[in-house]
Enzyme design. Structure first.
Site, mmCIF file in Angstrom:
data_model
loop_
_atom_site.group_PDB
_atom_site.id
_atom_site.type_symbol
_atom_site.label_atom_id
_atom_site.label_comp_id
_atom_site.label_asym_id
_atom_site.label_seq_id
_atom_site.Cartn_x
_atom_site.Cartn_y
_atom_site.Cartn_z
ATOM 1 N N TYR A 153 73.898 27.640 57.185
ATOM 2 C CA TYR A 153 73.296 28.282 58.355
ATOM 3 C C TYR A 153 72.552 27.231 59.171
ATOM 4 C CZ TYR A 153 74.477 33.045 56.984
ATOM 5 O OH TYR A 153 75.154 34.197 56.688
ATOM 6 N N ASP A 212 85.124 32.375 45.925
ATOM 7 C CA ASP A 212 86.263 33.253 46.181
ATOM 8 C C ASP A 212 86.614 34.075 44.949
ATOM 9 O OD1 ASP A 212 86.875 30.798 45.067
ATOM 10 O OD2 ASP A 212 88.827 30.605 46.038
ATOM 11 N N ASP A 260 75.924 41.674 50.681
ATOM 12 C CA ASP A 260 76.491 42.831 51.374
ATOM 13 C C ASP A 260 77.580 43.481 50.521
ATOM 14 O OD1 ASP A 260 74.829 42.352 53.492
ATOM 15 O OD2 ASP A 260 76.394 42.329 55.010
ATOM 16 N N LYS A 287 81.267 26.385 45.418
ATOM 17 C CA LYS A 287 82.631 25.989 45.790
ATOM 18 C C LYS A 287 82.789 24.493 45.545
ATOM 19 C CE LYS A 287 86.714 27.131 47.375
ATOM 20 N NZ LYS A 287 87.634 27.913 46.508
ATOM 21 N N ASP A 300 74.390 35.562 51.435
ATOM 22 C CA ASP A 300 74.381 36.583 52.475
ATOM 23 C C ASP A 300 75.622 37.468 52.361
ATOM 24 O OD1 ASP A 300 73.505 37.968 54.677
ATOM 25 O OD2 ASP A 300 74.028 36.429 56.131
#
Length: 356
Positions: free
Chosen positions: A135, A221, A249, A188, A245
């Site tokens: 971000y 993933d 969700d 990752k 983030d």
């Protein structure tokens, strides 16, 4: 020993002026039931109303007042609906997190009876590093962290530092000690070998200080697939900013709805309760918004204060709030997002009754 709480309250935009007062009422009831003095609430302007009254969605006076407080409640914001130049600037919650160094974003996902969970039994926490990662607006001392060297090329910084990973990893492992004793590092590192690789490496180093906590790791993933199939098997997930983030969700919907997804943003000495969901301007003012996430966020805030000050009364108040939400949902009172017919006020009324 009873203490009097002094907490900031910032209602925000959209459904904020509905769900934040609902949560405040539940806090007041829980604090009273725990035998504590009433909370001193400090109302502070933020969002669209602050633009109209003070020319800024986050006035300097609000930031100054927050500097004198240990904890506060922040409603959702609708910066997409702000007039320019405010729309293009860092939003109020991001500005507050950055200004006060609220590096830990703690986002539980718990399936409640009666909340239509996709995977019943889900009870996990996403521990999200809140200051760097991908971000861009949180990656630099000044500026947005994004730039375009040509009209056809856009570049954003992705930053991982040892110090930031160490402190968020400690938060995750301490949290796991009080839960089921398992941390999963989400990364990752197979592709982002330096940045995500450093995140994984430092988390593994911190894990050695917690031999009583089991630790494993998953690629981001693969983690989305594992959650969809077997979310109840996971306990604490620790990850960088953007991954956290997105995952939070996903886990909120697995548990039933974003309407029951709470969070706190915290540093070592300050904390902010903030529901995971947005301002939902399309249903603002209709008495249909679900206040559960905001109520549960405030319970988390009381829990944070209880831990910081070793105060069992605050712990008791937080547990009352959590149990009251669970009891209300279990007995069939729910808002529309969970398949019920209760409005915002009616749901809050039922939770207040259950607190008592």
């Amino acid at each position: 020993m009873s203490v009097s709480l002094r907490l900031g309250v910032l209602e925000g935009d959209g459904i904020g002026p509905e769900i934040v007062p609902a949560a405040v009422r539940v806090v007041d009831a829980a604090v009273a039931a725990a035998g504590m003095p009433p909370v001193e609430w400090v109302p502070l302007p933020v969002g669209r109303s602050a633009i109209e009254s003070a020319g800024s969605p986050l006035p300097d006076a609000t930031v100054k007042a927050l500097s004198g407080l240990e904890a506060w409640v922040l409603g959702p914001h609708d910066n997409a609906g702000y007039p320019e130049p405010h729309r293009s600037r860092l939003n109020p919650s991001g500005t507050i997190r950055k200004h006060f160094g609220l590096f830990a974003n703690i986002r539980p996902a718990k399936a409640f009876d009666g909340a239509r969970a996709l995977l019943p039994g889900t009870d996990l926490v996403v521990v999200r590093e809140n200051t760097e990662g991908f971000y861009a607006d949180r990656n630099t001392f000044a500026g947005a962290g994004e730039f375009m060297p040509t009209p056809d090329v856009a570049i954003a910084h992705g930053i991982i530092t040892r110090a930031a990973v160490e402190r968020i990893a400690h938060e995750a492992f301490r949290l796991a000690r009080g839960r089921r004793g398992r941390v999963t590092v989400v990364h990752k590192a197979n592709v982002l070998r330096l940045t995500s690789g450093l995140f994984l490496q430092v988390c593994r180093e911190v894990a050695r200080e917690y031999p009583d906590v089991a630790v494993d790791d998953e690629h981001i993933d693969a983690m989305t697939v594992h959650l969809l199939r077997r979310a109840p098997e996971f306990d604490v997930l620790v990850t960088e900013n953007m991954f956290g983030d997105i995952l939070s969700d996903l886990t909120a919907e697995i548990a039933g709805s974003l309407g029951i997804a709470p969070s706190v943003n915290a540093s070592a000495d300050r904390a902010m309760a903030q529901a995971t969901h947005g301002s939902a301007p399309d249903i603002a003012g209709q008495d249909t918004a679900n206040p559960a996430a905001m109520i549960l966020s405030c319970a988390m805030l009381l829990d944070w204060l209880a831990t910081r000050h070793s105060n069992p009364q605050l712990t008791a108040a937080a547990r009352r709030m959590e149990a009251a939400v669970a009891d209300t949902l279990r007995t069939g009172t729910a808002t529309a997002d969970l398949g019920g017919t209760a409005g915002t006020r009616a749901f809050a009324d039922a939770v207040v009754d259950a607190v008592g």
